[in-house]
Design an enzyme around this catalytic site. Structure first.
Site, PDB file in Angstrom:
ATOM      1  N   SER A 114       0.846  -1.262   0.044  1.00 24.21           N
ATOM      2  CA  SER A 114       0.098   0.080   0.017  1.00 24.21           C
ATOM      3  C   SER A 114       0.773   0.949  -0.145  1.00 24.21           C
ATOM      4  O   SER A 114       0.534   2.144  -0.565  1.00 24.21           O
ATOM      5  CB  SER A 114      -0.851  -0.132   1.252  1.00 24.21           C
ATOM      6  OG  SER A 114      -0.346  -0.194   2.356  1.00 24.21           O
ATOM      7  N   GLU A 115       2.166   1.027   0.709  1.00 23.43           N
ATOM      8  CA  GLU A 115       3.143   2.364   0.695  1.00 23.43           C
ATOM      9  C   GLU A 115       4.457   1.894   0.757  1.00 23.43           C
ATOM     10  O   GLU A 115       4.603   0.678   1.164  1.00 23.43           O
ATOM     11  CB  GLU A 115       2.726   3.520   1.616  1.00 23.43           C
ATOM     12  CG  GLU A 115       1.514   4.366   1.336  1.00 23.43           C
ATOM     13  CD  GLU A 115       0.505   3.940   2.318  1.00 23.43           C
ATOM     14  OE1 GLU A 115      -0.519   4.562   2.255  1.00 23.43           O
ATOM     15  OE2 GLU A 115       0.571   3.038   3.163  1.00 23.43           O
ATOM     16  N   VAL A 116       5.436   2.705   0.276  1.00 25.41           N
ATOM     17  CA  VAL A 116       6.791   2.244   0.209  1.00 25.41           C
ATOM     18  C   VAL A 116       7.328   3.809   0.566  1.00 25.41           C
ATOM     19  O   VAL A 116       6.869   4.773   0.152  1.00 25.41           O
ATOM     20  CB  VAL A 116       7.474   1.809  -1.150  1.00 25.41           C
ATOM     21  CG1 VAL A 116       8.823   1.743  -0.932  1.00 25.41           C
ATOM     22  CG2 VAL A 116       6.727   0.524  -1.365  1.00 25.41           C
TER      23      VAL A 116
END
Length: 306
Positions: free
Chosen positions: A46-48
Site C-alpha cells: 500500500s505504501e513504500v
C-alpha cells in the site's frame, strides 16, 4: 548508485506476516521521482517510503511516501514503520538517533516518539501533521455501490458518510454490524463513479467501521482504495486518525482526552491494532497521536543498473 538497500517491516502488529507490510529505503539519495514510483509499484504494498536528508538540519530526515500509483502527503503506517527501521540504526545521515525523530513530509512536519524494549525499537507514536478537516457528506447509495452492500446497513445515527482528513482524505462510514462489514466487497465501477461525483478526481478511499455498543472506542474497520491499486489495506493509520478525530469532535464535551483502539485487517488474515489518542480543547480537536508496533521481516537490495 548500482543498487539500493531496503528493509521491510510489518506495521501495527508484533506478529510477523500480520499487520501492514512496508518497504523502507533508508537512504534514497540519488533516486529520482520516476524510479521511486516504479519501485513502489514493483513492491505492490500500500505504501513504500524513501528516506532523504532533511532540508532543515534540525529535523531528522525527509520522508517521501509512494503508493503503487502516486505519491501521498502523509500516511500512518509508513511513518510508524520508517521510524522503527531508522530507530535501529546508530545514526541518520551522520546524526545520532535519540528518542524522538522529526520527518519532513509533504503534509508538514511529523513528530515521532520511539518506544524501545530491551534496547530495540519495537513501536512508535506519531502526531498527525494537520488539523482535522471534514468535507461534504456522501449519499449512502454511493457508499453502497462501492462495496456491494445494502444501503440500509449504513448507520447514520452518529453521522452520515463524510470525508475526513488529518493529512489524507477518506470517506468514513459507519455500518450496523460486523456481518455487514464482513460482506463488503469492492466494486471498481462503484469507486470510479464515486470519485467522479464526489472528489472530481481519480481518488476515492473508503474507510468502513463498526462500533460495538458496549465498547464504542474499540472499533473494527476495513479500508478500500482500489483506484490506487490497493484493493484492501490491512492497517490504515491516517484513516484511523481521521475517524478518531472526527468522532471526538462530535462529542458534547468541549475538553476531553480520548483513547481509541482500531482493529483492522481481520478479514484479510492480517490482523492489525492501531492505538490512537485524541485531545479536544475548547471544542476543537488539537492533537491526534497514532501508535503501533512493528516487526522486521525482510531485507535486500534493488538492482538499479545491470
Amino acid at each position: 548508485m548500482n543498487s539500493l538497500s531496503y528493509i521491510t517491516v510489518d506495521v501495527f502488529t508484533s506478529t510477523r506476516f500480520e499487520g501492514n507490510p512496508l518497504a523502507v529505503m533508508a537512504d534514497a539519495r540519488g533516486l529520482g521521482d520516476a524510479a521511486m514510483q516504479q519501485i513502489a509499484a514493483e513492491f505492490g504494498y500500500s505504501e513504500v517510503t524513501f528516506v532523504l536528508p532533511p532540508e532543515n538540519p534540525e529535523n531528522s530526515a525527509r520522508v517521501r511516501i509512494f503508493t503503487p500509483t502516486m505519491e501521498v502527503p502523509f500516511a500512518g503506517h509508513p511513518n510508524v514503520g520508517t521510524a522503527c527501521v531508522l530507530g535501529q540504526q546508530s545514526e541518520i545521515f551522520g546524526r545520532a538517533i535519540g528518542d524522538t525523530l522529526r520527518f519532513e513530509e509533504k503534509a508538514g512536519l511529523v513528530e515521532v516518539a520511539l518506544q524501545r524494549s530491551e534496547g530495540r525499537v519495537t513501536a512508535a507514536t506519531i502526531r498527525a501533521p494537520r488539523p482535522l478537516h471534514t468535507g461534504e457528506t456522501i449519499p449512502e447509495s454511493v457508499i453502497a455501490s462501492c462495496v456491494s452492500i445494502d444501503p440500509a446497513s449504513i448507520r447514520k445515527s452518529t453521522h452520515a458518510p463524510v470525508f475526513a482528513s488529518v493529512g489524507l482524505n477518506f470517506a468514513v462510514t459507519e455500518l450496523e454490524s460486523l456481518e455487514a462489514l464482513a460482506a463488503a466487497s469492492p466494486n471498481i465501477n462503484g469507486f470510479q463513479a464515486a470519485a467522479k461525483t464526489t472528489t472530481g478526481s481519480h481518488d476515492f478511499s473508503l474507510f468502513l467501521y463498526v462500533r460495538p455498543a458496549a465498547t464504542p472506542w474499540k472499533i473494527r474497520a476495513r479500508m478500500f482504495a482500489p483506484l490506487d491499486n490497493v484493493i484492501e489495506d490491512p492497517a490504515t493509520g491516517s484513516a484511523s486518525a481521521a475517524l478518531s478525530a472526527y468522532l471526538v469532535s462530535l462529542l458534547p464535551e468541549a475538553n476531553i482526552s480520548q483513547h481509541v483502539t482500531i482493529e483492522q485487517g481481520v478479514e484479510m488474515g492480517r490482523r492489525s491494532i492501531i492505538e490512537l489518542d485524541v485531545v479536544k480543547k475548547a471544542g476543537t480537536v488539537t492533537d491526534v497521536r497514532i501508535s503501533g508496533s512493528c516487526v522486521p521481516v525482510m531485507k535486500g537490495e534493488i538492482i538499479l543498473r545491470d
